[in-house]
Design a protein around this motif. Structure first.
Motif, PDB file in Angstrom:
ATOM      1  N   LYS A 250      -3.620  13.154  31.652  1.00  0.00           N
ATOM      2  CA  LYS A 250      -2.407  12.619  32.266  1.00  0.00           C
ATOM      3  C   LYS A 250      -1.237  13.454  31.787  1.00  0.00           C
ATOM      4  N   LYS A 251      -0.808  14.354  32.653  1.00  0.00           N
ATOM      5  CA  LYS A 251       0.270  15.273  32.301  1.00  0.00           C
ATOM      6  C   LYS A 251      -0.120  16.071  31.062  1.00  0.00           C
ATOM      7  N   SER A 252       0.581  15.898  29.959  1.00  0.00           N
ATOM      8  CA  SER A 252       0.279  16.674  28.750  1.00  0.00           C
ATOM      9  C   SER A 252      -0.649  15.940  27.786  1.00  0.00           C
ATOM     10  N   ASP A 253      -1.049  14.720  28.122  1.00  0.00           N
ATOM     11  CA  ASP A 253      -1.924  13.930  27.254  1.00  0.00           C
ATOM     12  C   ASP A 253      -3.372  14.057  27.701  1.00  0.00           C
ATOM     13  N   VAL A 257     -13.903  11.043  25.558  1.00  0.00           N
ATOM     14  CA  VAL A 257     -14.920  10.003  25.365  1.00  0.00           C
ATOM     15  C   VAL A 257     -16.260  10.685  25.135  1.00  0.00           C
ATOM     16  N   GLN A 258     -16.891  10.392  24.001  1.00  0.00           N
ATOM     17  CA  GLN A 258     -18.199  10.951  23.675  1.00  0.00           C
ATOM     18  C   GLN A 258     -19.219   9.812  23.647  1.00  0.00           C
ATOM     19  N   VAL A 259     -20.311   9.982  24.387  1.00  0.00           N
ATOM     20  CA  VAL A 259     -21.294   8.903  24.558  1.00  0.00           C
ATOM     21  C   VAL A 259     -22.598   9.286  23.873  1.00  0.00           C
ATOM     22  N   TYR A 260     -23.094   8.374  23.036  1.00  0.00           N
ATOM     23  CA  TYR A 260     -24.417   8.520  22.440  1.00  0.00           C
ATOM     24  C   TYR A 260     -25.203   7.248  22.759  1.00  0.00           C
ATOM     25  N   VAL A 261     -25.898   7.241  23.880  1.00  0.00           N
ATOM     26  CA  VAL A 261     -26.652   6.088  24.390  1.00  0.00           C
ATOM     27  C   VAL A 261     -25.699   4.909  24.558  1.00  0.00           C
ATOM     28  N   ASP A 262     -25.743   3.920  23.652  1.00  0.00           N
ATOM     29  CA  ASP A 262     -24.865   2.754  23.788  1.00  0.00           C
ATOM     30  C   ASP A 262     -23.697   2.777  22.814  1.00  0.00           C
ATOM     31  N   ASP A 263     -23.597   3.830  21.993  1.00  0.00           N
ATOM     32  CA  ASP A 263     -22.459   3.998  21.080  1.00  0.00           C
ATOM     33  C   ASP A 263     -21.471   4.982  21.691  1.00  0.00           C
ATOM     34  N   ILE A 264     -20.203   4.603  21.683  1.00  0.00           N
ATOM     35  CA  ILE A 264     -19.160   5.416  22.308  1.00  0.00           C
ATOM     36  C   ILE A 264     -18.037   5.633  21.314  1.00  0.00           C
ATOM     37  N   ILE A 265     -17.631   6.878  21.137  1.00  0.00           N
ATOM     38  CA  ILE A 265     -16.434   7.179  20.354  1.00  0.00           C
ATOM     39  C   ILE A 265     -15.408   7.793  21.290  1.00  0.00           C
ATOM     40  N   PHE A 266     -14.147   7.503  21.038  1.00  0.00           N
ATOM     41  CA  PHE A 266     -13.098   7.967  21.941  1.00  0.00           C
ATOM     42  C   PHE A 266     -11.791   8.092  21.181  1.00  0.00           C
ATOM     43  N   GLY A 267     -10.912   8.914  21.727  1.00  0.00           N
ATOM     44  CA  GLY A 267      -9.594   9.110  21.149  1.00  0.00           C
ATOM     45  C   GLY A 267      -8.682   9.787  22.141  1.00  0.00           C
ATOM     46  N   SER A 268      -7.373   9.678  21.913  1.00  0.00           N
ATOM     47  CA  SER A 268      -6.398  10.243  22.844  1.00  0.00           C
ATOM     48  C   SER A 268      -5.121  10.612  22.111  1.00  0.00           C
ATOM     49  N   THR A 269      -4.425  11.541  22.688  1.00  0.00           N
ATOM     50  CA  THR A 269      -3.121  11.910  22.144  1.00  0.00           C
ATOM     51  C   THR A 269      -2.078  10.838  22.425  1.00  0.00           C
ATOM     52  N   LYS A 270      -2.428   9.862  23.271  1.00  0.00           N
ATOM     53  CA  LYS A 270      -1.528   8.761  23.596  1.00  0.00           C
ATOM     54  C   LYS A 270      -2.273   7.447  23.389  1.00  0.00           C
ATOM     55  N   LYS A 271      -1.759   6.601  22.522  1.00  0.00           N
ATOM     56  CA  LYS A 271      -2.459   5.367  22.158  1.00  0.00           C
ATOM     57  C   LYS A 271      -2.695   4.469  23.362  1.00  0.00           C
TER      58      LYS A 271
END
Length: 447
Positions: A250-253, A257-271
């Motif tokens: 989204k624009k500069s942000d 999302v990284q998926v490992y079967v049913d475990d998901i880790i995620f992060g963003s430059t905008k909360k």
């Protein structure tokens, strides 16, 4: 339910009340005035009584409340009345006394195989209920031919965390409940009729599967396709190389999302993008939000203001305990620089299974310990016919881990996000130690 007086007459005519006692006690009549005339019967059918159940499998005293392996049930009033009558009239010395008590109580075991289950009506009924849903489906068709489901590698997780540290955003974690039940089978899939429940009218037919089931070969793929389709419908792009990585901009942000079967880790430059992602997932699936990422695929993750540190010191403690290396002396380096490993065909053979198990445990540890990578790979070449000299080399790696159990990878926030490669060579012991601590994108750091 038979009347209690009838039961007593039956016992008095033949069994524990007949001809085994003195004249004073033989023919004693029970007083039924102190017993209830009516008995409330539970609408739930009672479990089957095994009259010939082995005595040594009864847990506890048979005179006490019912003791089973799975639960504890109270004896009914009829059973309690009969036991009380026997005890009050000193009938406990008869040879059939214990058998009578065992018949009053229940001791049920869970079956270990299909043959045992088919001998119990309650288990047969339960399994029949599970099979009712298959009755709506039709005849056998073509079988499936694709079961592959993309799964991320531990290296991808490390790159994800390194990039998160470089970009300065927090990584979160969430879990999908019953993920494999969410997938839809697109191709025609079939399962055999379960043993013991084959339809005799159609013994050669199978059941058609619409939704994924646990144990189904294509269940992981069905779940991945369901999740990836949902994410792409909501504006995410799937990675070209890493198919388990999904990106949204989204624009500069940016949102990762990284998926490992049913475990998901995620992060963003905008909360707010993380919050939006969580809400979106909760509306579609049953999710468990686990907050900031602290542990993933055996990696301990510490997110700090100045960077991210990953380690496996808990795993190190586990494998030291597993192979009984708590009391060994330590070593300052993982391998001897002046003693290269060779085939050693004349050496003493060692247990190949133990050797391979040790190598496998160490290989997984290299995810956060590149300082042992060279030594582990050198020992791994001799897994076919390991000798005593090779085992001693593996033990040295464990001695080194005991000396340095808390080393890990440190990704400082102010470091440039550039790929660096290091090549390890055999050198002096002091120089070897220094070189082994510089083999990854960043330096090793002790927690």
């Amino acid at each position: 339910m038979p009347d209690l007086e009838d039961d007593f007459d039956a016992f008095a005519s033949d069994g524990i009340f007949n001809g085994a006692y003195d004249d004073e006690n033989v023919g004693a009549v029970a007083d039924f005035n102190n017993m209830d005339d009516t008995i409330n019967v539970s609408p739930i059918p009672p479990l089957k009584i095994h009259k010939n159940h082995p005595k040594d499998q009864i847990l506890g005293d048979p005179k006490s409340a019912v003791q089973t392996r799975g639960n504890i049930q109270k004896a009914s009033s009829v059973q309690q009345a009969l036991v009380s009558y026997i005890s009050n009239h000193n009938r406990t010395n008869h040879k059939d006394h214990q058998n009578c008590l065992l018949a009053c109580f229940l001791s049920q075991e869970e079956p270990n195989n299909i043959s045992q289950a088919l001998q119990d009506e309650s288990w047969v009924e339960a399994m029949q209920e599970e099979l009712l849903q298959f009755k709506l489906h039709k005849e056998e068709g073509i079988d499936y031919d694709e079961v592959f489901a993309p799964i991320d590698r531990i290296e991808a997780i490390r790159l994800f965390l390194a990039f998160a540290s470089y970009m300065g955003f927090t990584v979160y974690q969430m879990d999908v409940k019953s993920a494999f039940l969410c997938g839809t089978i697109e191709e025609e899939g079939y399962v055999h009729q379960p043993p013991g429940f084959v339809d005799h009218a159609h013994p050669n037919k199978v059941y058609k599967v619409i939704k994924a089931l646990y144990g189904l070969h294509q269940a992981p793929r069905a779940w991945y396709e369901t999740l990836s389709s949902f994410l792409m419908e909501n504006g995410y792009m799937r990675g070209t190389i890493d198919k388990t990585l999904f990106i949204k901009k989204k624009k500069s942000d940016i949102m990762l999302v990284q998926v490992y079967v049913d475990d998901i880790i995620f992060g963003s430059t905008k909360k707010s993008m993380c919050t939006e992602f969580e809400d979106c997932m909760h509306k579609r699936f049953q999710m468990s939000s686990m907050g900031e990422l602290t542990f993933f695929l055996g990696l301990q993750v510490k997110q700090q203001p100045d960077g991210i540190f990953i380690s496996q010191d808990k795993y190190v403690a586990d494998i030291l305990k597993k192979f009984d290396f708590w009391s060994i002396r330590t070593a300052t380096t993982p391998i001897e620089s002046n003693k290269p490993l060779v085939k050693d065909e004349d050496g003493v053979d060692v247990d190949v299974h133990v050797y391979r198990s040790m190598i496998g445990s160490l290989m997984y540890l290299t995810a956060s310990r590149p300082d042992i990578m060279f030594a582990v790979c050198a020992c791994a070449r001799f897994q076919v016919t390991p000798k005593a000299s090779h085992l001693n080399a593996v033990k040295r790696i464990f001695r080194y881990l005991k000396h340095q159990p808390k080393l890990g990878l440190w990704y400082p926030r102010d470091s440039p996000f550039e790929l660096e490669a290091f090549s390890e060579v055999i050198m002096e012991e002091s120089a070897l130690t220094k070189n082994q601590q510089q083999m990854d994108v960043n330096f090793l750091k002790e927690d």
